[in-house]
Design a protein around this motif. Structure first.
Motif, short mmCIF file in Angstrom:
data_model
loop_
_atom_site.label_atom_id
_atom_site.label_comp_id
_atom_site.label_asym_id
_atom_site.label_seq_id
_atom_site.Cartn_x
_atom_site.Cartn_y
_atom_site.Cartn_z
N ASP A 1 -0.53 35.52 20.50
CA ASP A 1 0.06 34.36 19.85
C ASP A 1 1.22 34.79 18.96
O ASP A 1 1.62 35.96 18.94
CB ASP A 1 -0.99 33.59 19.05
CG ASP A 1 -1.68 34.47 18.01
OD1 ASP A 1 -1.17 35.58 17.71
OD2 ASP A 1 -2.74 34.05 17.48
N GLY A 2 1.76 33.85 18.21
CA GLY A 2 2.91 34.14 17.36
C GLY A 2 2.63 35.20 16.32
O GLY A 2 3.50 36.02 16.00
N ASP A 3 1.40 35.24 15.79
CA ASP A 3 1.06 36.26 14.79
C ASP A 3 1.10 37.65 15.39
O ASP A 3 1.49 38.62 14.72
CB ASP A 3 -0.32 35.97 14.20
CG ASP A 3 -0.34 34.74 13.32
OD1 ASP A 3 0.75 34.36 12.82
OD2 ASP A 3 -1.41 34.15 13.12
N ALA A 4 0.67 37.78 16.65
CA ALA A 4 0.72 39.09 17.31
C ALA A 4 2.16 39.55 17.49
O ALA A 4 2.45 40.75 17.39
CB ALA A 4 0.00 39.02 18.65
N TYR A 5 3.07 38.61 17.77
CA TYR A 5 4.48 38.97 17.89
C TYR A 5 5.08 39.32 16.53
O TYR A 5 5.90 40.25 16.42
CB TYR A 5 5.27 37.83 18.53
CG TYR A 5 5.16 37.77 20.03
CD1 TYR A 5 6.10 38.40 20.83
CD2 TYR A 5 4.13 37.07 20.64
CE1 TYR A 5 6.01 38.34 22.21
CE2 TYR A 5 4.02 37.00 22.03
CZ TYR A 5 4.97 37.65 22.80
OH TYR A 5 4.88 37.60 24.18
N ARG A 6 4.70 38.59 15.50
CA ARG A 6 5.22 38.90 14.16
C ARG A 6 4.75 40.27 13.70
O ARG A 6 5.50 41.00 13.08
CB ARG A 6 4.77 37.83 13.17
CG ARG A 6 5.55 36.54 13.23
CD ARG A 6 5.18 35.62 12.09
NE ARG A 6 6.03 34.44 12.06
CZ ARG A 6 5.81 33.35 12.76
NH1 ARG A 6 4.73 33.29 13.53
NH2 ARG A 6 6.63 32.32 12.69
N GLY A 7 3.49 40.59 13.98
CA GLY A 7 2.96 41.88 13.61
C GLY A 7 2.31 41.88 12.25
O GLY A 7 2.37 40.91 11.48
N ASP A 8 1.69 43.01 11.95
CA ASP A 8 0.96 43.17 10.70
C ASP A 8 0.95 44.65 10.37
O ASP A 8 1.36 45.49 11.16
CB ASP A 8 -0.46 42.62 10.86
CG ASP A 8 -1.12 42.32 9.52
OD1 ASP A 8 -0.48 42.62 8.48
OD2 ASP A 8 -2.25 41.82 9.51
N ALA A 9 0.44 44.97 9.20
CA ALA A 9 0.29 46.36 8.77
C ALA A 9 -1.17 46.62 8.46
O ALA A 9 -1.82 45.83 7.78
CB ALA A 9 1.16 46.65 7.55
N ASP A 10 -1.71 47.75 8.98
CA ASP A 10 -3.10 48.08 8.71
C ASP A 10 -3.22 48.86 7.40
O ASP A 10 -2.23 49.08 6.68
CB ASP A 10 -3.71 48.86 9.87
CG ASP A 10 -2.98 50.16 10.16
OD1 ASP A 10 -2.26 50.66 9.25
OD2 ASP A 10 -3.11 50.69 11.28
N ALA A 11 -4.44 49.29 7.09
CA ALA A 11 -4.70 49.98 5.83
C ALA A 11 -3.93 51.29 5.73
O ALA A 11 -3.58 51.73 4.62
CB ALA A 11 -6.20 50.22 5.67
N ALA A 12 -3.65 51.91 6.88
CA ALA A 12 -2.91 53.18 6.88
C ALA A 12 -1.40 52.98 6.83
O ALA A 12 -0.65 53.96 6.83
CB ALA A 12 -3.29 53.99 8.11
N GLY A 13 -0.94 51.73 6.83
CA GLY A 13 0.49 51.45 6.77
C GLY A 13 1.16 51.39 8.13
O GLY A 13 2.39 51.26 8.21
N ASN A 14 0.39 51.46 9.22
CA ASN A 14 0.97 51.36 10.56
C ASN A 14 1.28 49.89 10.87
O ASN A 14 0.40 49.04 10.78
CB ASN A 14 -0.01 51.91 11.59
CG ASN A 14 -0.24 53.39 11.43
OD1 ASN A 14 0.70 54.16 11.21
ND2 ASN A 14 -1.49 53.81 11.51
N LYS A 15 2.52 49.63 11.25
CA LYS A 15 2.97 48.26 11.49
C LYS A 15 3.02 47.97 12.98
O LYS A 15 3.14 48.86 13.82
CB LYS A 15 4.35 48.04 10.86
CG LYS A 15 4.38 48.26 9.35
CD LYS A 15 5.77 48.08 8.80
CE LYS A 15 5.81 48.32 7.29
NZ LYS A 15 7.17 48.19 6.74
N SER A 16 2.95 46.69 13.30
CA SER A 16 3.00 46.25 14.69
C SER A 16 4.00 45.13 14.84
O SER A 16 4.49 44.56 13.85
CB SER A 16 1.60 45.79 15.15
OG SER A 16 1.18 44.68 14.39
N GLY A 17 4.30 44.77 16.09
CA GLY A 17 5.17 43.65 16.38
C GLY A 17 6.55 43.77 15.76
O GLY A 17 7.09 44.86 15.56
N LEU A 18 7.14 42.61 15.45
CA LEU A 18 8.48 42.59 14.84
C LEU A 18 8.50 43.28 13.49
O LEU A 18 9.54 43.81 13.08
CB LEU A 18 8.95 41.14 14.68
CG LEU A 18 9.39 40.41 15.95
CD1 LEU A 18 9.57 38.93 15.68
CD2 LEU A 18 10.68 41.02 16.49
#
Length: 639
Positions: free
Chosen positions: A341-358
């Motif tokens: 969904d849109g959130d998966a495309y926007r991305g996020d950052a995990d506890a280790a600071g690894n980012k995903s998506g845009l």
């Protein structure tokens, strides 16, 4: 200013050169979307060919959501990007796991004791993780050398796993311990002989140790290093298997199986290019070796013991991948999760600071084009796909506006008719985005059938090709669309007369030109920024001046600095004028640069601000080429 404290001659280096500004690259793109394999977070991988994409992200085979196959549009977009002249591409994977318990990672448990003692698993989730793994066990030649009553292991390395044989006297013993079996080598200094040697440890830590220097006096005694070869055979459109040879079993060995296929690697290259991970709690080489041997196919006879397997092993052949002792494991239950969904495309950052998506693209300074091929699929159908398509385009535009020096290449929904794409365009308004219509018809190399794919991958490649061949000042239009067989809909002149004023860039079949991009407008309501090349050229100028002027930060804010900044920017713009990127017959007509007390107030100076005012006269595309032709008499003069 240097200090001169003693009489003498002082040679000092000074620079008489003016500071320079180098133009930034504008042809690097960033794609975000669903793939069949690859990392779901961390720094996006830089690709320079479609082969790189196949190796890291699983190729062009279809995706599967809930058992339903769908075209891998991101992979087709990557292929189109490189075929149309793109050279550098970052890819960020958008992945949404099927459930909290189903992570989509393929695995194979060798079993044994303890359960889960040796698990082969794909490094990343995805259907491309369902590959075959072949592990072959190779027994090397005898490395035991006996000299002057001392045993020496020639060429042995610390933590090698070895197998002891005594074929002539199978019942021979060393002290009270049977010498046949598997051991691992620990470095040891023997004070008796003053030599560096090895201790031989069995799988059982409580078992008695053997000393290599004492392995003498037994006829036919041999010490053989045992290694493993691993082959990963991908399923789908892959050219060749991947092979790793001469691997050790003990976890402390530099070339150990558990190091080469570490499930939590430190280096990024392992995460990208080694698709297999091995997870085991076992702590020494003989344990791991025996578990692998126990999992080997037993054949018609009763299951042999590990010792029998090794003892009956014939010498290795020229190709170690053809060794007789082979274990074939097929990793299963890898899946592509659910439609992101849109959130998966926007991305996020995990506890280790690894980012995903845009979000992962925000740490990369060289991207100037962003797109999400395939995200607009089903955009006209009411339901989750419609919401996702709109949400992703909003995310792309928001990202481009936030990063300032980027433009978002937007796809029209598949199956959209001209009146439907006008409605779709009506909700978009940004000078940092451009919308392209319709989809492109190509041959799918997987099925060898015609399919339609979104235009953004083709257009991003055309952007890059036009930038390299002509420059970012040139509108990326009237350019051929390579790989295209046709378009989903053939747009005629009358339809484009309706679509073009609204900022919908059409892909058309033009006589004598073929299949081309026939539009170069942004989706903004501001007429000052309605052309794609104008928006991108100003981004190029701003980014170049931004990057090339960092030397001025913290310099004394006075007339000398102002003059230096002014000359630096003027030199850069003069070069742009000379190569024909600016409108005007003289530099004065093409640009101006002001940096003095007229651009700064005392308040600016007191707050440490240097204000430089730059004006340029850009070239706009000849979107409408008009020839006025009339009859002429002999006496008529031109008006």
């Amino acid at each position: 200013m240097p200090e001169y404290l003693a009489p003498g001659v002082y040679a000092e280096e000074v620079s008489f050169r003016q500071k320079t500004i180098e133009g930034v690259s504008t042809s690097t793109a960033g794609f975000v979307g669903a793939t069949r394999f690859g990392p779901v977070s961390g720094p996006p991988a830089l690709l320079t060919s479609f082969l790189d994409f196949e190796r890291i992200y699983g190729g062009i085979d279809p995706l599967r959501y809930a058992g339903v196959s769908t075209t891998n549009h991101l992979a087709h977009g990557v292929r189109a990007f490189f075929e149309n002249g793109g050279r550098r591409l970052y890819v960020a994977r958008a992945f949404d796991k099927a459930s909290d318990t189903d992570l989509g990672v393929a695995a194979f448990d060798l079993g044994g004791s303890p359960p889960g003692g040796f698990v082969l698993k794909a490094r990343h989730p995805g259907s491309a993780g369902n590959f075959a793994v072949t592990i072959s066990v190779t027994v090397g030649p005898n490395i035991l050398v006996q000299s002057d009553g001392i045993g020496v292991l020639s060429g042995a390395l610390p933590y090698d796993t070895v197998y002891l044989t005594d074929k002539k006297a199978t019942s021979a013993k060393l002290g009270t311990r049977d010498i046949e079996g598997t051991y691992w080598l620990e470095p040891f200094f023997d004070p008796t002989t003053n030599l560096d040697t090895f201790k031989l440890h069995a799988a059982d830590p409580n078992a008695a140790e053997l000393l290599a220097s004492n392995l003498v006096g037994v006829a036919g005694l041999g010490v053989h290093v045992v290694t493993a070869n691993v082959t990963v055979s991908r399923l789908g459109r892959f050219v060749a298997d991947e092979f790793w040879g001469g691997l050790a079993f003990h976890p402390e060995h530099p070339q150990a199986l558990t190091r080469v296929f570490d499930p939590t690697p430190v280096d990024r290259s392992t995460s990208l290019f080694v698709p297999l991970a091995i997870d085991t709690p076992l702590t020494n080489g003989p344990e791991i070796l025996e578990l692998i041997l126990e999992a080997l196919p037993p054949g018609d006879a009763s299951p042999p013991t590990p010792g029998q397997l090794l003892e009956n092993h014939t010498p290795p052949v020229a190709d170690p991948r053809q060794a007789p002792l082979q274990l074939l494991a097929l990793l299963t239950h890898g899946n592509d999760g659910k439609l992101p969904d849109g959130d998966a495309y926007r991305g996020d950052a995990d506890a280790a600071g690894n980012k995903s998506g845009l979000l992962a693209f925000e740490d990369l300074d060289d991207i100037s084009i962003v797109a999400a091929p395939g995200s607009s699929l089903g955009g006209l159908v009411d339901g989750p796909t419609n919401l996702t398509a709109r949400d992703v385009q909003d995310a792309l535009l928001g990202h481009a506006e936030r990063m300032r020096y980027r433009i978002a290449v937007l796809d029209s929904p598949n199956g959209a008719l001209p009146d439907q794409i006008r409605t779709w365009r009506g909700r978009l308004n940004s000078k940092y985005g451009a919308l392209y219509y319709p989809w492109v018809r190509v041959v799918d190399p997987y099925t060898e059938q015609e399919i339609i794919t979104p235009p953004s991958g083709f257009v991003a490649g055309i952007y890059a090709r036009s930038d390299v061949l002509r420059g970012v000042h040139k509108a990326p239009a009237n350019e051929p669309v390579r790989l295209a067989l046709d378009f989903e809909f053939l747009i005629n002149r009358g339809q484009q007369e309706v679509l073009n004023p609204e900022g919908i860039n059409c892909l058309r079949l033009i006589d004598q030109a073929g299949l081309v991009v026939w539009g170069a407008r942004t989706v903004t309501s501001d007429p000052e920024w309605k052309y794609v090349n104008l928006r991108r050229y100003f981004a190029f100028l701003e980014h170049s001046i931004d990057r090339g002027s960092t030397w001025a930060v913290f310099e004394p804010n006075g007339p000398d600095l102002w003059a230096n900044v002014r000359r630096t920017v003027e030199d850069f713009l003069f070069n742009e004028f000379k190569v024909g990127h600016l409108l005007g017959t003289t530099p004065e007509e093409a640009y101006f640069v002001a940096c003095d007390r007229s651009t700064m107030t005392q308040n600016d100076l007191d707050n440490g601000r240097l204000v430089c005012l730059v004006g340029v006269s850009p070239l706009r595309p000849a979107e409408f080429v008009i020839f006025r032709i009339g009859q002429k008499t002999l006496e008529a003069t031109r008006r």
